[in-house]
Design a protein around this motif. Structure first.
Motif, mmCIF file in Angstrom:
data_model
loop_
_atom_site.group_PDB
_atom_site.id
_atom_site.type_symbol
_atom_site.label_atom_id
_atom_site.label_comp_id
_atom_site.label_asym_id
_atom_site.label_seq_id
_atom_site.Cartn_x
_atom_site.Cartn_y
_atom_site.Cartn_z
ATOM 1 N N ALA A 1 0.840 -1.214 0.000
ATOM 2 C CA ALA A 1 0.000 0.000 0.000
ATOM 3 C C ALA A 1 0.872 1.260 0.000
ATOM 4 C CB ALA A 1 -0.934 -0.016 1.210
ATOM 5 N N VAL A 2 1.984 1.208 0.738
ATOM 6 C CA VAL A 2 2.897 2.357 0.756
ATOM 7 C C VAL A 2 3.525 2.544 -0.623
ATOM 8 C CG1 VAL A 2 5.063 3.265 1.697
ATOM 9 C CG2 VAL A 2 3.380 2.231 3.235
ATOM 10 N N LEU B 1 3.926 10.243 5.050
ATOM 11 C CA LEU B 1 2.971 9.420 5.805
ATOM 12 C C LEU B 1 3.350 9.458 7.283
ATOM 13 C CD1 LEU B 1 2.892 6.382 3.366
ATOM 14 C CD2 LEU B 1 0.965 7.914 3.855
ATOM 15 N N PHE B 2 2.341 9.329 8.142
ATOM 16 C CA PHE B 2 2.614 9.324 9.573
ATOM 17 C C PHE B 2 3.017 7.928 10.064
ATOM 18 C CE2 PHE B 2 -0.297 13.107 10.746
ATOM 19 C CZ PHE B 2 0.783 13.964 10.699
ATOM 20 N N TYR B 3 3.827 7.900 11.097
ATOM 21 C CA TYR B 3 4.160 6.705 11.887
ATOM 22 C C TYR B 3 5.165 5.768 11.220
ATOM 23 C CZ TYR B 3 -0.036 8.374 14.196
ATOM 24 O OH TYR B 3 -0.967 9.166 14.800
ATOM 25 N N ILE C 1 -0.864 4.051 8.542
ATOM 26 C CA ILE C 1 -2.192 3.466 8.752
ATOM 27 C C ILE C 1 -3.010 3.556 7.470
ATOM 28 C CG2 ILE C 1 -4.318 3.568 10.112
ATOM 29 C CD1 ILE C 1 -2.741 4.891 12.342
ATOM 30 N N ARG C 2 -3.636 2.451 7.112
ATOM 31 C CA ARG C 2 -4.574 2.454 5.980
ATOM 32 C C ARG C 2 -5.953 2.780 6.548
ATOM 33 N NH1 ARG C 2 -4.048 -2.933 2.579
ATOM 34 N NH2 ARG C 2 -5.224 -1.628 1.136
ATOM 35 N N MET C 3 -6.354 4.045 6.415
ATOM 36 C CA MET C 3 -7.565 4.506 7.084
ATOM 37 C C MET C 3 -8.785 4.255 6.195
ATOM 38 S SD MET C 3 -7.583 5.581 10.169
ATOM 39 C CE MET C 3 -6.315 6.716 10.766
ATOM 40 N N ALA C 4 -9.861 3.831 6.830
ATOM 41 C CA ALA C 4 -11.061 3.484 6.053
ATOM 42 C C ALA C 4 -12.260 4.368 6.375
ATOM 43 C CB ALA C 4 -11.437 2.019 6.284
ATOM 44 N N VAL D 1 -8.497 -0.193 7.769
ATOM 45 C CA VAL D 1 -9.145 -1.165 6.876
ATOM 46 C C VAL D 1 -9.428 -2.500 7.566
ATOM 47 C CG1 VAL D 1 -8.342 -0.200 4.683
ATOM 48 C CG2 VAL D 1 -6.876 -1.813 5.930
#
Lengths: 447, 447
Positions: A28-29, A42-44, A48-51, A61
């Motif tokens: 995903a990245v 991107l954070f962290y 995070i893959r946010m949904a 997700v």
């Protein structure tokens, strides 16, 4: 104490580490990087893959829940049904520019202007806080006929070319442009001696003199009224007053950047400047204005806008479209109907008390400060030396993320946890955060 | 032939006439002015109180219908149900920034980038075309290490401080900033002699040399690829090719401003630059991208963005939020599923044929030109002298408004009717407009 690489670099995922994270996440990245390249931040340590998101919670997700103490844009709560409904209804009805008359837009302008002190009575609607600050700089130049601006040392005011010039935190390692002067933020933790208001006024006075000598002249002082990226400085209330008086004596304008403190976040008033008993010449707004709908604005004295309009043609295609106005109206309604200003005030006290209480056990908590639901938790290596602990901030941020809590850092050293949740954040949420900090700091200390 | 007072002044309601219009309307205008002041620009001698819109029609508060030939933002049709549905659904789910991963955003970026020629493979999402052009200028400066920009004489590229510097039409009567050169648009109507492509290249070459001599150096040529505010110039196809070749030989960048021509409007391709067989280094987008949802973007060669990101921290809070991405995806879907590019091409031919046909009867129609649903109707006092007739343009615009047709003007003299309806504009709508023009011009001639 070296300055961090600019506010945007704090807590960023290190792209060179993409092969060391979970393969599905890594893919995903990689997908993100293929389209957005190295400019993508991107954070962290594990992005995070946010949904989806609702109220004070966000969900990834996999359905994992995160308590959100970071996002000040969805200020009345993520996906607030009244805002969503307002956007949906108006988008289905009319979305157009301001060259036609429209009651929704005019109604919104009146509601918004009514929140300001007498004298701030004209408005320009933009799409972002950056556009608002960019326009404010232009208005200040036309009004004063001068070019020089004063900001704080770690200020961030937006992303346009002109606004980046007055955002030292976006230009790490670069000298300031010749027409810009940066002064230390009115900081009480590491500079407790003397009156911070007078100190700030003295710095600004020196900068004005320097701008005048340089030939640029003094156009305006531009500050975020809670000094967000400088590390959050709210106390003592009133400390801006001597400086604003001075700015006016020296024929300059005071521009209050309310992009972060505005819209009731500070708990005591709609606007951060109210805490200091001052009236700005120009106020800029953004982030929480539409709870995520892209909108910003500049409110100012009527004479300033009329003079500007006589010399400059300004038009903003999307600015003031009825959908933005409908979103903005819903935000004002929710702040009022749900008592969010009062909630910010009450939860703030609870949260700050709780953080100070665990500070009795954790010597790395150097300071807890702020106003309303904009709180800074200062992390230090040592309470006496007050040496900043950005590495601890980073560690804690990533530990909290794994625990399901979202937070970021700010300040010149990246050592200040920046607590600015949606304004519907309750005492129970505050307790979750306090407990999490307590436990994580204990584990860090033991490891 | 004096240049008009800038594109923003064309067709504006004269605020001093507020007491001479219908009292109810006058009151609505006064209400607008109370909040937005002299900066507020309204269209028409009698401004319109707009209430709703659907497809190619807008409706005022009295339910009166207007055929829209002006608005290029609601490009797939006002209040398109698929776009409204996409916005509503996503706003209820998640609206956040790009520091979290999100499939909607990454999917949109891939879909959008796939519409570009090979080599344009990185993207930054912004909120407006102005933000896109502001960023493009910054990327060009960092890439080339030089400061000088070349634009056309009546160019408009947006409203930020930096972009206003390169928008001569926003600065009527003011000298160009020292780092900017303006060249005549490649115009075939008043300058029919010779090859306009070569003529344009020669002007740009001279401007480059001048920038180099001045010490600013040459960073980029920035043009709207259909020269919208210069009066709409599309022919002969390919005329930009010699200039783009030259720009690259002189180590500069070519920035294609697709804010107006992009997203299938020109009928033959998604992007205006395709008409000229050229590949830009940077492409900027805005207006129709989200059918009214505030969004813009900059696509460019990967190396440019990576280099920029290494030197500059850029972040856009609302840029690339999932709601914008959902709106953008719906726009791309509708363009494809409803065959809007083909429609633009077919209706264009019908419309231009019809306007040329009535041109046989009306000697004030000097020229009909354009591509797809971006057409210029040039009004002249006299066909031989080609003297521009901005007063006729203004008269016709206001007569058409009273008749229920919305249109505006462009060009250095304000004499070009600017025809750019939503792309679902059909042949029947074209016929309504042609008939209206025919009848109104006949009445004007008789009066």
């Amino acid at each position: 104490m070296q300055q961090e690489k600019g506010i945007l670099a704090l807590n960023a995922f290190d792209q060179s580490r993409v092969s060391s994270i979970d393969p599905a996440l890594g893919e995903a990245v990689q997908r993100r990087l293929r389209s957005f390249g190295k400019a993508s931040v991107l954070f962290y340590q594990e992005p995070i893959r946010m949904a989806r998101a609702e109220g004070v919670y966000m969900f990834d997700v996999d359905g994992r829940r995160y308590l959100d103490l970071y996002n000040n844009v969805p200020s009345v709560g993520h996906s607030h049904p009244r805002v969503v409904e307002a956007i949906s209804r108006q988008a289905g009805l009319l979305s157009t520019h301001t060259r036609y008359l429209n009651d929704v837009v005019d109604g919104y302008a009146e509601r918004l202007l009514a929140t300001f002190p007498r004298g701030i009575d004209h408005l320009v609607l933009t799409c972002t806080g950056s556009e608002a600050n960019d326009l404010a700089l232009r208005v200040a130049k036309v009004t004063t006929g001068r070019m020089g601006f004063i900001v704080t040392e770690t200020a961030y005011h937006g992303n346009s070319a002109a606004v980046t010039d007055v955002s030292p935190s976006s230009r790490p390692g670069q000298p300031l442009p010749p027409h810009v002067r940066a002064v230390p933020a009115p900081e009480m933790y590491r500079n407790p001696v003397g009156d911070p208001g007078q100190r700030f006024a003295d710095s600004v006075a020196a900068a004005i003199t320097d701008l005048e000598r340089s030939g640029f002249g003094f156009a305006a002082l531009l500050v975020d009224t809670i000094f967000s990226s400088d590390g959050i400085h709210a106390d003592p209330a009133g400390f801006l007053a001597p400086t604003v008086k001075l700015v006016h004596e020296r024929q300059g304008l005071f521009i209050a950047d309310e992009v972060q403190p505005g819209f009731a976040r500070t708990g005591a008033a709609m606007w951060g400047f109210a805490r200091h008993g001052v009236v700005p010449d120009i106020v800029t707004m953004g982030k929480p204005m539409g709870n995520g709908f892209p909108m910003g604005g500049v409110a100012m004295r009527a004479a300033l806008l009329d003079r500007f309009a006589a010399e400059v043609k300004y038009f903003n295609t999307f600015g003031g479209n009825p959908v933005a106005a409908a979103a903005g109206l819903a935000v004002l309604d929710v702040i009022e109907d749900e008592g969010l200003m009062q909630n910010a005030r009450e939860v703030s006290r609870h949260l700050m008390d709780g953080l100070r209480e665990i500070g009795n056990r954790h010597m790395t908590i150097g300071d807890v400060r702020g106003a309303g639901l904009f709180i800074g938790l200062e992390l230090v290596r040592d309470r006496d030396s007050k040496e900043p602990a950005p590495e601890l901030a980073s560690l804690l941020i990533n530990r909290l993320r794994r625990r399901g809590i979202l937070i970021g850092a700010a300040g010149p050293f990246g050592s200040t946890l920046k607590i600015r949740p949606p304004l519907c954040f309750g005492k129970d949420h505050a307790d979750m955060f306090i407990t999490a900090c307590d436990e994580e700091l204990r584990e860090v200390a033991a490891s």
